[in-house]
Enzyme design. Structure first.
Site, mmCIF file in Angstrom:
data_model
loop_
_atom_site.group_PDB
_atom_site.id
_atom_site.type_symbol
_atom_site.label_atom_id
_atom_site.label_comp_id
_atom_site.label_asym_id
_atom_site.label_seq_id
_atom_site.Cartn_x
_atom_site.Cartn_y
_atom_site.Cartn_z
ATOM 1 N N ARG A 3 -55.804 84.674 41.904
ATOM 2 C CA ARG A 3 -55.226 84.855 43.238
ATOM 3 C C ARG A 3 -55.352 83.604 44.104
ATOM 4 O O ARG A 3 -54.644 83.476 45.109
ATOM 5 C CB ARG A 3 -55.900 86.039 43.943
ATOM 6 C CG ARG A 3 -55.639 87.371 43.259
ATOM 7 C CD ARG A 3 -56.418 88.490 43.923
ATOM 8 N NE ARG A 3 -56.423 89.687 43.098
ATOM 9 C CZ ARG A 3 -55.511 90.656 43.153
ATOM 10 N NH1 ARG A 3 -54.531 90.544 44.012
ATOM 11 N NH2 ARG A 3 -55.594 91.704 42.362
ATOM 12 N N MET A 38 -54.984 88.524 32.921
ATOM 13 C CA MET A 38 -53.667 88.792 33.497
ATOM 14 C C MET A 38 -52.936 87.475 33.753
ATOM 15 O O MET A 38 -52.004 87.407 34.556
ATOM 16 C CB MET A 38 -53.795 89.617 34.777
ATOM 17 C CG MET A 38 -54.291 91.024 34.507
ATOM 18 S SD MET A 38 -53.831 92.237 35.762
ATOM 19 C CE MET A 38 -54.680 91.591 37.191
ATOM 20 N N GLY A 58 -62.412 79.200 34.656
ATOM 21 C CA GLY A 58 -63.252 80.339 34.328
ATOM 22 C C GLY A 58 -62.763 81.043 33.069
ATOM 23 O O GLY A 58 -63.550 81.356 32.169
ATOM 24 N N HIS A 59 -61.453 81.276 32.997
ATOM 25 C CA HIS A 59 -60.874 81.867 31.787
ATOM 26 C C HIS A 59 -61.110 80.976 30.567
ATOM 27 O O HIS A 59 -61.447 81.467 29.481
ATOM 28 C CB HIS A 59 -59.357 82.053 31.947
ATOM 29 C CG HIS A 59 -58.959 83.066 32.964
ATOM 30 N ND1 HIS A 59 -58.217 82.729 34.075
ATOM 31 C CD2 HIS A 59 -59.185 84.401 33.043
ATOM 32 C CE1 HIS A 59 -57.984 83.823 34.786
ATOM 33 N NE2 HIS A 59 -58.576 84.848 34.190
ATOM 34 N N HIS A 116 -57.427 79.810 34.779
ATOM 35 C CA HIS A 116 -58.185 78.738 35.412
ATOM 36 C C HIS A 116 -59.388 78.408 34.536
ATOM 37 O O HIS A 116 -59.539 78.977 33.435
ATOM 38 C CB HIS A 116 -58.614 79.144 36.826
ATOM 39 C CG HIS A 116 -59.275 80.492 36.905
ATOM 40 N ND1 HIS A 116 -60.532 80.744 36.387
ATOM 41 C CD2 HIS A 116 -58.853 81.675 37.430
ATOM 42 C CE1 HIS A 116 -60.868 82.001 36.599
ATOM 43 N NE2 HIS A 116 -59.872 82.603 37.222
ATOM 44 N N GLY A 147 -65.764 87.967 32.716
ATOM 45 C CA GLY A 147 -66.462 87.187 33.735
ATOM 46 C C GLY A 147 -67.203 88.082 34.715
ATOM 47 O O GLY A 147 -66.778 89.206 35.012
ATOM 48 N N GLU A 148 -68.308 87.582 35.253
ATOM 49 C CA GLU A 148 -69.130 88.374 36.175
ATOM 50 C C GLU A 148 -68.561 88.441 37.588
ATOM 51 O O GLU A 148 -69.089 89.183 38.418
ATOM 52 C CB GLU A 148 -70.554 87.822 36.201
ATOM 53 C CG GLU A 148 -71.317 88.080 34.909
ATOM 54 C CD GLU A 148 -72.776 87.683 34.978
ATOM 55 O OE1 GLU A 148 -73.122 86.872 35.871
ATOM 56 O OE2 GLU A 148 -73.570 88.168 34.159
ATOM 57 N N MET A 153 -63.542 81.000 41.260
ATOM 58 C CA MET A 153 -62.225 80.784 40.655
ATOM 59 C C MET A 153 -61.562 82.132 40.393
ATOM 60 O O MET A 153 -62.174 83.056 39.872
ATOM 61 C CB MET A 153 -62.358 79.991 39.363
ATOM 62 C CG MET A 153 -62.743 78.549 39.581
ATOM 63 S SD MET A 153 -62.720 77.588 38.053
ATOM 64 C CE MET A 153 -63.191 75.978 38.698
#
Length: 282
Positions: free
Chosen positions: A189, A30, A36-37, A34, A149-150, A186
């Site tokens: 939001r 969305m 993580g993405h 960051h 992601g978990e 991460m």
């Protein structure tokens, strides 16, 4: 890097470059990207001939209109970050009309009860919205592999169930949570947090890691009581839920079983910003 706003154009381009041996990796997001993405993107780029990322704030998975309106939208920054991974990544960033064609409603799904736990209890209709958008995106892109992601572990299990029930030809690849130096998971939001709030939010991961230790010798009920008391004594936070559940069916742990793997799940508000996190308890 090619950017598509219309699914017809994306489909046409994918058909023009894909071969019988092509693998397509897909990272649904969305936006407000960051590290993580980016780690999901790197995983896809390293293991597939073609990688697609979607950037779409999906209205049907928000049960809170204010949360939808305040969700960060940072497309230009996102594109710059994607470029650092690879300039060959395909970006699908559609308007709502291209996805929903004037009918912004969710399908109803039965995920064998996964949708009724935790997030499902506090965000009515959320997983119908998730199922709807994931199904639509899979139909458009027809990926070989999709990366999740978990941190949203419940969502991950719901998506796996969606694939199983619809017999979709895509392999779901779970990827580890990426954290800030202080342990905060991460999340897009996090952009809505001040620097001081980010520092205070380290408490969430600290509580989760301590609950892992406690669970070795205490019952799930005792651990939950300790977590509730910890947040009750901290006025910065409002604990929405803390749950210890098995990883497969996501049912609350009432009595420990050696045959099950358990995980702690948490949702916390810090000044109206809702954060979730999870850790395995093994």
């Amino acid at each position: 890097m090619k950017i598509f706003e219309k699914q017809v154009e994306l489909r046409s381009y994918l058909q023009s470059i894909a071969t019988t041996n092509s693998t397509i990796g897909f990272v649904p997001t969305m936006g407000a990207l960051h590290d993580g993405h980016l780690s999901l993107l790197e995983e896809s780029v390293n293991n597939n001939g073609i990688t697609v990322i979607s950037i779409f704030v999906n209205p049907t998975q928000f049960n809170n209109q204010e949360d939808l309106e305040k969700y960060p939208r940072t497309l230009e920054k996102d594109l710059a970050k994607i470029q650092t991974v690879s300039d060959k990544i395909l970006v699908y960033a559609p308007p709502v009309s291209d996805i929903y064609s004037g009918n912004t409603n969710s399908e109803h799904f039965d995920f064998d009860g996964l949708e009724n736990q935790m997030e499902g209890q506090f965000r009515p209709g959320h997983y119908d919205g998730v199922g709807t958008i994931v199904k639509k995106l899979f139909e458009i892109i027809q990926p070989t592999h999709a990366y999740f992601g978990e941190k949203d572990f419940q969502q991950l299990q719901v998506v796996k169930k969606l694939v199983e029930k619809l017999k979709l030809k895509v392999k779901i690849i779970p990827c580890p949570i990426h954290r800030e130096e202080n342990g905060l998971a991460m999340s897009s939001r996090n952009e809505r947090l001040s620097e001081s709030e980010k520092k205070e939010a380290a408490l969430i991961y600290k509580v989760l890691t301590e609950s892992r230790v406690l669970f070795k010798s205490k019952s799930a009920t005792r651990v939950a009581e300790w977590v509730k008391n910890t947040f009750k004594n901290n006025k910065t936070f409002q604990l929405e839920y803390f749950q210890i559940a098995d990883e497969v069916k996501l049912l609350p742990c009432k009595r420990k079983s050696k045959n099950k793997k358990y995980r702690a799940f948490i949702a916390v508000f810090i000044n109206n910003v809702r954060l979730i996190d999870t850790v395995p308890l093994y």
